[in-house]
Design an enzyme around this catalytic site. Structure first.
Site, mmCIF file in Angstrom:
data_model
loop_
_atom_site.group_PDB
_atom_site.id
_atom_site.type_symbol
_atom_site.label_atom_id
_atom_site.label_comp_id
_atom_site.label_asym_id
_atom_site.label_seq_id
_atom_site.Cartn_x
_atom_site.Cartn_y
_atom_site.Cartn_z
ATOM 1 N N ASP A 15 39.597 -17.089 4.569
ATOM 2 C CA ASP A 15 38.463 -16.866 4.098
ATOM 3 C C ASP A 15 37.895 -15.117 4.227
ATOM 4 O O ASP A 15 36.643 -14.938 4.426
ATOM 5 C CB ASP A 15 37.415 -17.703 4.645
ATOM 6 N N LYS A 102 39.089 -23.976 -1.109
ATOM 7 C CA LYS A 102 38.726 -25.352 -0.475
ATOM 8 C C LYS A 102 37.106 -25.256 -0.955
ATOM 9 O O LYS A 102 36.414 -24.414 -0.904
ATOM 10 C CB LYS A 102 38.963 -25.260 0.862
ATOM 11 N N CYS A 141 36.084 -21.628 10.091
ATOM 12 C CA CYS A 141 37.253 -22.079 9.363
ATOM 13 C C CYS A 141 38.541 -21.731 9.844
ATOM 14 O O CYS A 141 39.754 -22.360 9.725
ATOM 15 C CB CYS A 141 37.081 -21.282 7.986
#
Ligand code: VGL
Ligand code: ZN
Length: 195
Positions: A15, A102, A141
């Site tokens: 991310d 995602k 995450c």
């Protein structure tokens, strides 16, 4: 501990998107500071022929994790926006790299890069047994991707110098790390990694 990269290894960068960087919609303090470190990891794995995976949060504009749609977060990483793009200085290799999106359907959120994605299949197809996980956020995450990997039976290494956390509650990142270490993950620093 010195660790040699072998053909069983993959790098997973979590991310590293504009919205998670200072100035973004959901900033991780100093999230941009790890870009040069991650670039060195990427170069090391990539030039050694190892696959590099980039996860990205990739939400529709009415995603359930957003305030106003049942969630707690300000809108972030909306598909196709500048905020959802990777940090401009992140060096994405041309070959042997994979982008894993995602959280892309409205009614599901995913903190783990394994959740609702083909990441596990891609790793298994390539005979990967060990994953090296860095990026943001340590306490969301990164934590959940590492945990997902452990639960799927991978040996998980966390990039000590290649992660940053949010720490909405003080100590969240440290707690996440100690939980992961207890479950068998190993902390690794770039200076201890060689090919
Ligand atoms: C994340 C909050 C909401 C993350 C994603 O990538 O850590 N955090 N969505
Ligand atoms: Zn999100």
């Amino acid at each position: 501990m010195r660790v040699k990269i072998t053909e069983l290894d993959a790098l997973i960068i979590v991310d590293m998107q504009n919205d998670f960087m200072p100035g973004g919609a959901l900033p991780v303090p100093e999230g941009d500071k790890i870009v040069p470190v991650l670039n060195r990891y990427i170069e090391t794995f990539s030039s050694n022929g190892n696959p590099v995976f980039f996860t990205r949060d990739w939400h529709p504009e009415d995603h359930i994790s957003f305030k106003g749609y049942g969630g707690i977060w300000p809108p972030h990483c909306v598909q196709g926006t500048k905020g959802a793009e990777f940090h401009p200085e992140l060096k994405i290799p041309y070959d042997n790299k994979f982008i894993i999106s995602k959280g892309n359907s409205r009614d599901f959120d995913a903190y783990s890069g394994f959740q609702g994605t083909v990441l596990d299949d891609l790793l298994k197809e390539r005979g990967i047994k060990r994953i090296f996980v860095g990026g943001v956020a340590t306490d969301y995450c990164v934590k959940n991707t590492a945990l997902g990997g452990l639960n799927l039976g991978y040996q998980v290494f966390i990039l000590e110098d290649g992660i940053k956390g949010v720490d909405l509650n003080k100590g969240d990142s440290e707690k996440a790390l100690s939980m992961l270490l207890k479950k068998g993950a190993i902390l690794i620093n770039s200076k201890d990694l060689y090919t």
